[in-house]
Enzyme design. Sequence first.
Site, short mmCIF file in Angstrom:
data_model
loop_
_atom_site.label_atom_id
_atom_site.label_comp_id
_atom_site.label_asym_id
_atom_site.label_seq_id
_atom_site.Cartn_x
_atom_site.Cartn_y
_atom_site.Cartn_z
N CYS A 1 9.49 0.09 0.83
CA CYS A 1 10.91 -0.39 1.42
C CYS A 1 10.95 -0.88 2.88
O CYS A 1 10.01 -0.60 3.75
CB CYS A 1 11.92 0.37 1.07
SG CYS A 1 12.06 2.00 1.97
N GLU B 1 5.36 7.15 1.72
CA GLU B 1 4.77 6.67 2.69
C GLU B 1 5.38 7.45 3.83
O GLU B 1 4.66 7.93 4.92
CB GLU B 1 5.25 5.24 3.23
CG GLU B 1 4.82 4.38 2.01
CD GLU B 1 5.90 4.10 1.01
OE1 GLU B 1 6.21 2.87 0.43
OE2 GLU B 1 6.61 5.17 0.72
N HIS C 1 10.29 9.06 0.97
CA HIS C 1 9.52 8.29 0.28
C HIS C 1 8.05 8.76 0.57
O HIS C 1 7.61 9.22 1.57
CB HIS C 1 9.67 6.81 0.79
CG HIS C 1 11.02 6.16 0.16
ND1 HIS C 1 11.28 4.92 0.51
CD2 HIS C 1 11.99 6.76 -0.54
CE1 HIS C 1 12.51 4.62 0.12
NE2 HIS C 1 12.79 5.81 -0.66
N CYS D 1 10.67 2.23 5.18
CA CYS D 1 9.11 2.88 5.20
C CYS D 1 8.35 1.79 6.19
O CYS D 1 7.47 1.99 7.11
CB CYS D 1 8.57 3.10 3.85
SG CYS D 1 8.97 4.28 3.20
#
Length: 150
Positions: free
Chosen positions: A107, A81, A79, A110
Site C-alpha cells: 500500500c 512489509e 502490514h 508501506c
Amino acid sequence: MSSRPSWEQYFMDIAFVVARRSTCLRRQVGAVLVRDKHLLATGYNGAPTGLAHCLKKGCLREKLQVPSGERHELCRGLHAEQNAIIQAALHGVSTQGSTLYCTHHPCSLCSKMLVNAGINTIILASHYPDSLSQEILGEAGIVVKVLSDA
C-alpha cells in the site's frame, strides 16, 4: 522429480508460507526481505506483539465496511512489509539494498517505509490497486516486478 525453483520462486514460496501466520480476517500477506540470496527478515500482517489478534477481537474494517486500500489507520494490525522492516530493525539487520518478496503489492503507507528502509527491488505475486503506491515506488526508482508463476 520436480524442477528446482529459481531464487525468485524460492523466496516467493517462503513469503507464502510466512503469510500463513497472518491473523488478518480479510487478507493473508507475507513478506520476506532478502539481500545477496540471504534471508534478512520476514513479516506477516497481524496485531502488534502482545495484543489480541483480529481472530479474537474481530475486524473493525469489516464492521465499518471500509473498502480495501482505504483508511489503513482503522486496523489494529500491522502490514507484512512493516513487520519485516521492524523485525530487521529489532535484530540490528540493515535493509539497505535489499529486495522485498511479497505476496501482495504494498500500500502507499508501506511504500513510503520501503523507500526509507533502502529497499531497491520488490518482487510480487499479485497486484494491488493503489496508484499512489505505484507513483511513490516509481519516483523512488524502486524496481517492481510481478512474478508470473507465483
